[in-house]
Scaffold this motif. Sequence first.
Motif, PDB file in Angstrom:
ATOM      1  N   ASP A  67       0.880  -1.452  -0.007  1.00 39.54           N
ATOM      2  CA  ASP A  67      -0.092  -0.077  -0.021  1.00 39.54           C
ATOM      3  C   ASP A  67       1.052   1.123  -0.018  1.00 39.54           C
ATOM      4  O   ASP A  67       0.785   2.126  -0.739  1.00 39.54           O
ATOM      5  N   VAL A  68       1.736   1.288   0.885  1.00 36.24           N
ATOM      6  CA  VAL A  68       2.711   2.474   1.027  1.00 36.24           C
ATOM      7  C   VAL A  68       3.399   2.638  -0.336  1.00 36.24           C
ATOM      8  O   VAL A  68       3.559   3.896  -1.106  1.00 36.24           O
ATOM      9  N   GLU A  69       4.016   1.489  -0.939  1.00 35.48           N
ATOM     10  CA  GLU A  69       4.761   1.887  -2.367  1.00 35.48           C
ATOM     11  C   GLU A  69       3.885   2.275  -3.175  1.00 35.48           C
ATOM     12  O   GLU A  69       4.170   3.138  -4.152  1.00 35.48           O
ATOM     13  N   GLU A  70       2.544   1.756  -3.398  1.00 36.54           N
ATOM     14  CA  GLU A  70       1.678   2.167  -4.589  1.00 36.54           C
ATOM     15  C   GLU A  70       1.306   3.677  -4.202  1.00 36.54           C
ATOM     16  O   GLU A  70       1.058   4.483  -5.255  1.00 36.54           O
ATOM     17  N   MET A  71       1.433   4.184  -2.962  1.00 42.46           N
ATOM     18  CA  MET A  71       1.046   5.540  -2.884  1.00 42.46           C
ATOM     19  C   MET A  71       2.196   6.541  -3.220  1.00 42.46           C
ATOM     20  O   MET A  71       2.148   7.669  -3.637  1.00 42.46           O
ATOM     21  N   HIS A 113      12.765  -0.681 -13.835  1.00 41.37           N
ATOM     22  CA  HIS A 113      13.356  -0.696 -12.574  1.00 41.37           C
ATOM     23  C   HIS A 113      12.660  -1.364 -11.486  1.00 41.37           C
ATOM     24  O   HIS A 113      13.025  -2.357 -10.890  1.00 41.37           O
ATOM     25  N   TRP A 114      11.797  -0.669 -11.389  1.00 38.89           N
ATOM     26  CA  TRP A 114      10.842  -0.948 -10.207  1.00 38.89           C
ATOM     27  C   TRP A 114      10.201  -2.247 -10.124  1.00 38.89           C
ATOM     28  O   TRP A 114      10.317  -2.958  -9.276  1.00 38.89           O
ATOM     29  N   GLY A 118      10.680  -5.624  -7.794  1.00 42.41           N
ATOM     30  CA  GLY A 118       9.865  -6.131  -7.012  1.00 42.41           C
ATOM     31  C   GLY A 118       8.991  -5.044  -6.233  1.00 42.41           C
ATOM     32  O   GLY A 118       8.185  -5.287  -5.507  1.00 42.41           O
ATOM     33  N   THR A 119       9.210  -3.828  -6.675  1.00 46.60           N
ATOM     34  CA  THR A 119       8.411  -2.653  -6.118  1.00 46.60           C
ATOM     35  C   THR A 119       7.052  -2.261  -6.610  1.00 46.60           C
ATOM     36  O   THR A 119       6.847  -2.336  -7.908  1.00 46.60           O
TER      37      THR A 119
END
Length: 135
Positions: A67-71, A113-114, A118-119
């Motif tokens: 969730d944090v990464e998506e935001m 690259h993300w 796996g980001t």
Amino acid sequence: MSPADVAYLDIVYEDGDRLGQDWADGPTSIQAAYVWDPARIVPGLGDAHILGVEAPVWTETLATIDDVEEMVFPRLAAVAEVGWSPAPADTEDVSVARDFDTFAARLASLGQHWAAAGTNFRRVPEIPWRESVTV
């Protein structure tokens, strides 16, 4: 400098998003996060008064790291570029000074690259995302 309507990373990307807050003048698009000038936010303050920019993310509504990464991604890249790129001249239109199309192409490459790392990131429609990293 961290104006909520362009730099807060926990604000929704679009109306109706399942993640994020909507209190800061509505959604914050990737383009809005990229096309602003810190020296034009507060009348009377200029470049000499600003030490930098920040991109806050409040996590009380974000339950997982995904969730944090998506935001955070890709808007963090936009705010970072605002912080390290030259400021537009006072007479220059910020949307012209910050070439969104060029930024979008660079961001599409960064997205590769993300993905390879796996980001989790938001694949906003304004960016021509690519699916794999070219080696």
